[in-house]
Design a protein around this motif. Structure first.
Motif, PDB file in Angstrom:
ATOM      1  N   GLN A  73      13.921  39.328  24.688  1.00  0.00           N
ATOM      2  CA  GLN A  73      15.257  38.826  24.367  1.00  0.00           C
ATOM      3  C   GLN A  73      15.820  38.070  25.572  1.00  0.00           C
ATOM      4  N   ILE A 101      12.307  50.510  34.843  1.00  0.00           N
ATOM      5  CA  ILE A 101      11.053  50.003  34.282  1.00  0.00           C
ATOM      6  C   ILE A 101      10.114  49.436  35.355  1.00  0.00           C
ATOM      7  N   ILE A 130      16.311  35.325  28.664  1.00  0.00           N
ATOM      8  CA  ILE A 130      16.362  33.866  28.668  1.00  0.00           C
ATOM      9  C   ILE A 130      16.075  33.334  30.069  1.00  0.00           C
ATOM     10  N   ASP A 131      15.469  34.200  30.921  1.00  0.00           N
ATOM     11  CA  ASP A 131      15.349  33.854  32.336  1.00  0.00           C
ATOM     12  C   ASP A 131      13.990  33.316  32.756  1.00  0.00           C
ATOM     13  N   ASN A 138      13.652  53.036  29.142  1.00  0.00           N
ATOM     14  CA  ASN A 138      15.000  52.500  29.314  1.00  0.00           C
ATOM     15  C   ASN A 138      15.839  53.468  30.143  1.00  0.00           C
ATOM     16  N   LEU A 139      16.652  52.920  31.022  1.00  0.00           N
ATOM     17  CA  LEU A 139      17.468  53.796  31.874  1.00  0.00           C
ATOM     18  C   LEU A 139      18.381  54.681  31.053  1.00  0.00           C
ATOM     19  N   SER A 140      19.070  54.084  30.085  1.00  0.00           N
ATOM     20  CA  SER A 140      19.999  54.887  29.280  1.00  0.00           C
ATOM     21  C   SER A 140      19.385  55.186  27.912  1.00  0.00           C
ATOM     22  N   THR A 159      16.020  47.503  27.061  1.00  0.00           N
ATOM     23  CA  THR A 159      16.923  46.966  26.044  1.00  0.00           C
ATOM     24  C   THR A 159      17.738  48.090  25.427  1.00  0.00           C
ATOM     25  N   SER A 160      19.026  47.819  25.211  1.00  0.00           N
ATOM     26  CA  SER A 160      19.892  48.828  24.601  1.00  0.00           C
ATOM     27  C   SER A 160      19.646  48.916  23.093  1.00  0.00           C
ATOM     28  N   HIS A 212      15.334  34.566  22.161  1.00  0.00           N
ATOM     29  CA  HIS A 212      16.653  33.956  22.401  1.00  0.00           C
ATOM     30  C   HIS A 212      16.582  32.685  23.232  1.00  0.00           C
ATOM     31  N   PHE A 270      23.759  43.112  30.214  1.00  0.00           N
ATOM     32  CA  PHE A 270      25.078  43.078  29.585  1.00  0.00           C
ATOM     33  C   PHE A 270      25.791  44.419  29.681  1.00  0.00           C
ATOM     34  N   ARG A 271      25.065  45.517  29.355  1.00  0.00           N
ATOM     35  CA  ARG A 271      25.774  46.771  29.066  1.00  0.00           C
ATOM     36  C   ARG A 271      25.720  47.841  30.146  1.00  0.00           C
ATOM     37  N   THR A 295      16.773  43.414  35.632  1.00  0.00           N
ATOM     38  CA  THR A 295      17.823  43.875  36.566  1.00  0.00           C
ATOM     39  C   THR A 295      17.247  44.152  37.955  1.00  0.00           C
ATOM     40  N   GLU A 296      15.992  44.637  38.005  1.00  0.00           N
ATOM     41  CA  GLU A 296      15.391  44.900  39.318  1.00  0.00           C
ATOM     42  C   GLU A 296      15.017  43.603  40.048  1.00  0.00           C
ATOM     43  N   GLY A 327      14.096  43.565  27.024  1.00  0.00           N
ATOM     44  CA  GLY A 327      15.408  42.941  27.117  1.00  0.00           C
ATOM     45  C   GLY A 327      15.880  42.841  28.553  1.00  0.00           C
ATOM     46  N   ALA A 328      17.189  42.682  28.702  1.00  0.00           N
ATOM     47  CA  ALA A 328      17.782  42.345  29.992  1.00  0.00           C
ATOM     48  C   ALA A 328      17.444  43.351  31.098  1.00  0.00           C
TER      49      ALA A 328
HETATM   50  P1  CNA Z   1      21.649  45.091  27.222  1.00  0.00           P
HETATM   51  O1  CNA Z   1      22.369  45.377  25.962  1.00  0.00           O
HETATM   52  O2  CNA Z   1      22.434  44.692  28.431  1.00  0.00           O
HETATM   53  O3  CNA Z   1      20.793  46.395  27.557  1.00  0.00           O
HETATM   54  C1  CNA Z   1      20.042  46.512  28.724  1.00  0.00           C
HETATM   55  C2  CNA Z   1      19.450  47.909  28.750  1.00  0.00           C
HETATM   56  O4  CNA Z   1      18.548  47.961  29.844  1.00  0.00           O
HETATM   57  C3  CNA Z   1      20.489  49.018  28.957  1.00  0.00           C
HETATM   58  O5  CNA Z   1      20.310  49.991  27.961  1.00  0.00           O
HETATM   59  C4  CNA Z   1      20.171  49.580  30.355  1.00  0.00           C
HETATM   60  O6  CNA Z   1      20.322  50.987  30.429  1.00  0.00           O
HETATM   61  C5  CNA Z   1      18.724  49.204  30.507  1.00  0.00           C
HETATM   62  N1  CNA Z   1      18.324  48.953  31.899  1.00  0.00           N
HETATM   63  C6  CNA Z   1      18.992  48.287  32.869  1.00  0.00           C
HETATM   64  N2  CNA Z   1      18.240  48.204  33.984  1.00  0.00           N
HETATM   65  C7  CNA Z   1      17.081  48.857  33.706  1.00  0.00           C
HETATM   66  C8  CNA Z   1      15.896  49.125  34.446  1.00  0.00           C
HETATM   67  N3  CNA Z   1      15.754  48.705  35.720  1.00  0.00           N
HETATM   68  N4  CNA Z   1      14.893  49.788  33.835  1.00  0.00           N
HETATM   69  C9  CNA Z   1      15.016  50.226  32.554  1.00  0.00           C
HETATM   70  N5  CNA Z   1      16.119  50.015  31.814  1.00  0.00           N
HETATM   71  C10 CNA Z   1      17.122  49.331  32.374  1.00  0.00           C
HETATM   72  O7  CNA Z   1      20.546  43.962  27.025  1.00  0.00           O
HETATM   73  P2  CNA Z   1      19.607  43.682  25.750  1.00  0.00           P
HETATM   74  O8  CNA Z   1      18.501  42.855  26.247  1.00  0.00           O
HETATM   75  O9  CNA Z   1      19.331  44.894  24.992  1.00  0.00           O
HETATM   76  O10 CNA Z   1      20.588  42.785  24.864  1.00  0.00           O
HETATM   77  C11 CNA Z   1      20.170  41.627  24.402  1.00  0.00           C
HETATM   78  C12 CNA Z   1      20.901  40.426  24.997  1.00  0.00           C
HETATM   79  C13 CNA Z   1      21.131  40.440  26.472  1.00  0.00           C
HETATM   80  C14 CNA Z   1      19.997  39.267  24.787  1.00  0.00           C
HETATM   81  O11 CNA Z   1      20.641  38.347  23.969  1.00  0.00           O
HETATM   82  C15 CNA Z   1      19.731  38.640  26.152  1.00  0.00           C
HETATM   83  O12 CNA Z   1      19.614  37.248  26.049  1.00  0.00           O
HETATM   84  C16 CNA Z   1      20.893  39.025  26.961  1.00  0.00           C
HETATM   85  N6  CNA Z   1      20.732  38.968  28.434  1.00  0.00           N
HETATM   86  C17 CNA Z   1      19.601  38.477  29.016  1.00  0.00           C
HETATM   87  C18 CNA Z   1      19.474  38.452  30.393  1.00  0.00           C
HETATM   88  C19 CNA Z   1      18.218  37.879  31.001  1.00  0.00           C
HETATM   89  O13 CNA Z   1      17.640  36.938  30.468  1.00  0.00           O
HETATM   90  N7  CNA Z   1      17.754  38.430  32.107  1.00  0.00           N
HETATM   91  C20 CNA Z   1      20.488  38.953  31.196  1.00  0.00           C
HETATM   92  C21 CNA Z   1      21.657  39.454  30.559  1.00  0.00           C
HETATM   93  C22 CNA Z   1      21.749  39.469  29.180  1.00  0.00           C
END
Ligand code: CNA
Length: 238
Positions: free
Chosen positions: A103, A231, A105-106, A213-215, A190-191, A121, A35-36, A28-29, A23-24
């Motif tokens: 999940q 990650i 979309i990038d 996952n970080l959290s 992913t959360s 997604h 999102f969360r 992030t890196e 997931g997202a």
């Molecule tokens: P989320 O709910 O924002 O969870 C992200 C999780 O990743 C959290 O639990 C963080 O602790 C964890 N996290 C953040 N950075 C790191 C890291 N460097 N290493 C390990 N863990 C990390 O996002 P989900 O993907 O769970 O939720 C699904 C949604 C978010 C989907 O519908 C996506 O389309 C949507 N989304 C996508 C993007 C993207 O395409 N990059 C960006 C933002 C949201």
């Protein structure tokens, strides 16, 4: 390298049937906010929460507001795959990884070279007319201030699954198949809060469920290996 990462590395070495579900947090890196997390989109100021703006009804009702958000928050210039995307592409190339289920979309997995990517997604790198279905380059959506329109008069939209919309059946079925048959399932960034995608974890039958996952996530206690680290840093070591 710590013990958990060494264990993951050993498991990966022994397997040719690994599936990754992410997931997202995977991006992030690369500089894309999730999102969360604390600096994620849920904690940034905007007139509406992201899940409202990214919903089917909001898009149809306020396409101008949707596009303001899209251009400011979803389009990020110059992002590049990080070590997680790159290592996953290498593992596929080495014949060890069967599929990346994301999940996100990038489009960063494909940019890193992954071939078998199941985009649950959709992707903001594709666009189509919401009335006649004609396809358009994503650039049509990303720049300017107007709502992009098709020659038929319909609003052009991103090829993403908005909240309130169903996931693609074929992609879901394929994702379930890969997870059901996987030897190792690595879930990362992913959360595990967004359904139905998060429910995919329940199809895994094996005994090597890895969560990176970080959290903490609601599924930590079901995993055989849990790594609460970044990650990209983890994948840089395996
Ligand atoms: P989320 O709910 O924002 O969870 C992200 C999780 O990743 C959290 O639990 C963080 O602790 C964890 N996290 C953040 N950075 C790191 C890291 N460097 N290493 C390990 N863990 C990390 O996002 P989900 O993907 O769970 O939720 C699904 C949604 C978010 C989907 O519908 C996506 O389309 C949507 N989304 C996508 C993007 C993207 O395409 N990059 C960006 C933002 C949201």
């Amino acid at each position: 390298m710590n013990e958990s990462i060494q264990k993951l590395k050993d498991w990966i070495q022994e397997s040719d049937n690994i599936v990754f579900f992410g997931g997202a947090g995977v991006s992030t890196e690369s500089g894309i906010p999730d999102f969360r997390s604390v600096d994620g989109l849920y904690n940034q100021k905007w007139d509406y929460p992201p899940e409202t703006i990214l919903s089917h009804s909001f898009f149809n009702r306020y396409p101008d507001e949707y596009y303001r958000f899209h251009r400011e928050k979803l389009v990020i210039e110059g992002v590049k795959p990080n070590r997680a995307h790159i290592r996953l592409a290498e593992l596929e190339e080495e014949g060890k990884l069967r599929a990346v289920i994301t999940q996100n979309i990038d489009g960063l997995h494909q940019a890193a070279g992954s071939k078998n990517v199941l985009e649950l997604h959709g992707s903001i790198l594709r666009a189509y007319c919401s009335r006649c279905g004609r396809k358009y380059p994503a650039d049509m959506m990303n720049y300017g201030t107007d709502v992009p329109k098709c020659s038929c008069g319909g609003v052009i939209r991103p090829d993403i699954v908005l909240y309130e919309e169903p996931l693609n059946d074929g992609i879901m079925t394929s994702a379930i198949q890969y997870i059901r048959n996987a030897d190792i399932l690595i879930i990362g960034g992913t959360s595990l809060n967004v359904y139905p995608a998060a429910g995919l974890i329940n199809y895994y039958n094996g005994n090597k469920l890895v969560l990176v996952n970080l959290s903490e996530t609601p599924y930590d206690r079901y995993a055989n290996l849990v790594i609460h680290e970044k990650i990209g840093e983890v994948f840089g070591q395996i």
